[in-house]
Design a protein around this motif. Sequence first.
Motif, PDB file in Angstrom:
ATOM      1  N   GLN A  47       0.822  -1.209   0.000  1.00 11.69           N
ATOM      2  CA  GLN A  47       0.000   0.000   0.000  1.00 11.69           C
ATOM      3  C   GLN A  47       0.853   1.257   0.000  1.00 11.69           C
ATOM      4  O   GLN A  47       1.971   1.282   0.499  1.00 11.69           O
ATOM      5  CB  GLN A  47      -0.912   0.024   1.227  1.00 11.69           C
ATOM      6  CG  GLN A  47      -1.980  -1.022   1.208  1.00 11.69           C
ATOM      7  CD  GLN A  47      -2.838  -0.952   2.464  1.00 11.69           C
ATOM      8  OE1 GLN A  47      -2.545  -0.199   3.379  1.00 11.69           O
ATOM      9  NE2 GLN A  47      -3.880  -1.744   2.490  1.00 11.69           N
ATOM     10  N   GLU A  48       0.262   2.306  -0.559  1.00 12.33           N
ATOM     11  CA  GLU A  48       0.942   3.595  -0.574  1.00 12.33           C
ATOM     12  C   GLU A  48       0.762   4.287   0.774  1.00 12.33           C
ATOM     13  O   GLU A  48      -0.017   3.855   1.602  1.00 12.33           O
ATOM     14  CB  GLU A  48       0.344   4.470  -1.673  1.00 12.33           C
ATOM     15  CG  GLU A  48       0.518   3.904  -3.053  1.00 12.33           C
ATOM     16  CD  GLU A  48      -0.150   4.770  -4.105  1.00 12.33           C
ATOM     17  OE1 GLU A  48      -0.586   5.890  -3.766  1.00 12.33           O
ATOM     18  OE2 GLU A  48      -0.237   4.318  -5.238  1.00 12.33           O
ATOM     19  N   GLU A  49       1.459   5.383   0.948  1.00  8.46           N
ATOM     20  CA  GLU A  49       1.294   6.149   2.171  1.00  8.46           C
ATOM     21  C   GLU A  49      -0.077   6.798   2.177  1.00  8.46           C
ATOM     22  O   GLU A  49      -0.582   7.241   1.143  1.00  8.46           O
ATOM     23  CB  GLU A  49       2.362   7.236   2.269  1.00  8.46           C
ATOM     24  CG  GLU A  49       3.722   6.713   2.610  1.00  8.46           C
ATOM     25  CD  GLU A  49       4.684   7.842   2.905  1.00  8.46           C
ATOM     26  OE1 GLU A  49       4.231   8.901   3.383  1.00  8.46           O
ATOM     27  OE2 GLU A  49       5.865   7.668   2.652  1.00  8.46           O
ATOM     28  N   MET A  50      -0.686   6.856   3.345  1.00  8.23           N
ATOM     29  CA  MET A  50      -2.010   7.447   3.473  1.00  8.23           C
ATOM     30  C   MET A  50      -1.887   8.936   3.774  1.00  8.23           C
ATOM     31  O   MET A  50      -1.002   9.357   4.509  1.00  8.23           O
ATOM     32  CB  MET A  50      -2.778   6.752   4.592  1.00  8.23           C
ATOM     33  CG  MET A  50      -3.054   5.301   4.339  1.00  8.23           C
ATOM     34  SD  MET A  50      -3.821   4.477   5.731  1.00  8.23           S
ATOM     35  CE  MET A  50      -5.397   5.284   5.790  1.00  8.23           C
ATOM     36  N   SER A  51      -2.796   9.711   3.194  1.00 10.38           N
ATOM     37  CA  SER A  51      -2.816  11.137   3.496  1.00 10.38           C
ATOM     38  C   SER A  51      -3.511  11.342   4.839  1.00 10.38           C
ATOM     39  O   SER A  51      -4.107  10.422   5.398  1.00 10.38           O
ATOM     40  CB  SER A  51      -3.536  11.907   2.398  1.00 10.38           C
ATOM     41  OG  SER A  51      -4.902  11.559   2.400  1.00 10.38           O
ATOM     42  N   LEU A  52      -3.466  12.562   5.320  1.00  5.83           N
ATOM     43  CA  LEU A  52      -4.090  12.867   6.599  1.00  5.83           C
ATOM     44  C   LEU A  52      -5.600  12.656   6.536  1.00  5.83           C
ATOM     45  O   LEU A  52      -6.214  12.151   7.474  1.00  5.83           O
ATOM     46  CB  LEU A  52      -3.760  14.299   7.017  1.00  5.83           C
ATOM     47  CG  LEU A  52      -4.313  14.760   8.353  1.00  5.83           C
ATOM     48  CD1 LEU A  52      -3.797  13.868   9.473  1.00  5.83           C
ATOM     49  CD2 LEU A  52      -3.963  16.194   8.612  1.00  5.83           C
ATOM     50  N   LYS A  53      -6.224  13.005   5.413  1.00 10.88           N
ATOM     51  CA  LYS A  53      -7.670  12.811   5.264  1.00 10.88           C
ATOM     52  C   LYS A  53      -8.027  11.325   5.300  1.00 10.88           C
ATOM     53  O   LYS A  53      -9.028  10.937   5.883  1.00 10.88           O
ATOM     54  CB  LYS A  53      -8.147  13.441   3.966  1.00 10.88           C
ATOM     55  CG  LYS A  53      -8.103  14.950   3.985  1.00 10.88           C
ATOM     56  CD  LYS A  53      -8.601  15.534   2.700  1.00 10.88           C
ATOM     57  CE  LYS A  53      -8.490  17.050   2.730  1.00 10.88           C
ATOM     58  NZ  LYS A  53      -8.959  17.652   1.474  1.00 10.88           N
ATOM     59  N   ASP A  54      -7.200  10.473   4.662  1.00 11.11           N
ATOM     60  CA  ASP A  54      -7.461   9.032   4.684  1.00 11.11           C
ATOM     61  C   ASP A  54      -7.314   8.453   6.085  1.00 11.11           C
ATOM     62  O   ASP A  54      -8.075   7.584   6.493  1.00 11.11           O
ATOM     63  CB  ASP A  54      -6.520   8.303   3.728  1.00 11.11           C
ATOM     64  CG  ASP A  54      -6.760   8.680   2.280  1.00 11.11           C
ATOM     65  OD1 ASP A  54      -7.911   9.047   1.954  1.00 11.11           O
ATOM     66  OD2 ASP A  54      -5.802   8.591   1.482  1.00 11.11           O
TER      67      ASP A  54
END
Length: 67
Positions: A47-54
């Motif tokens: 998985q990719e890095e998650m943003s703050l919103k995710d």
Amino acid sequence: MEIVVLFVFLAIALLGWGCGVVHDRLFSYHPLESELETPAHGDHAIQEEMSLKDILKTNSTKGFDAI
């Protein structure tokens, strides 16, 4: 009296440190063949890095709404 307590503390600390060194030398970790073949983290490593919103969408600390 305080110097005696200091020496006792140092002796206990050195004894604990020595036990840790002996334990590390006697019991080293060697993974099994099955552990080497399969990735330990599964899909999480892909998985990719998650943003703050995710992260906030999947946050489980929302109290009763998390249930």
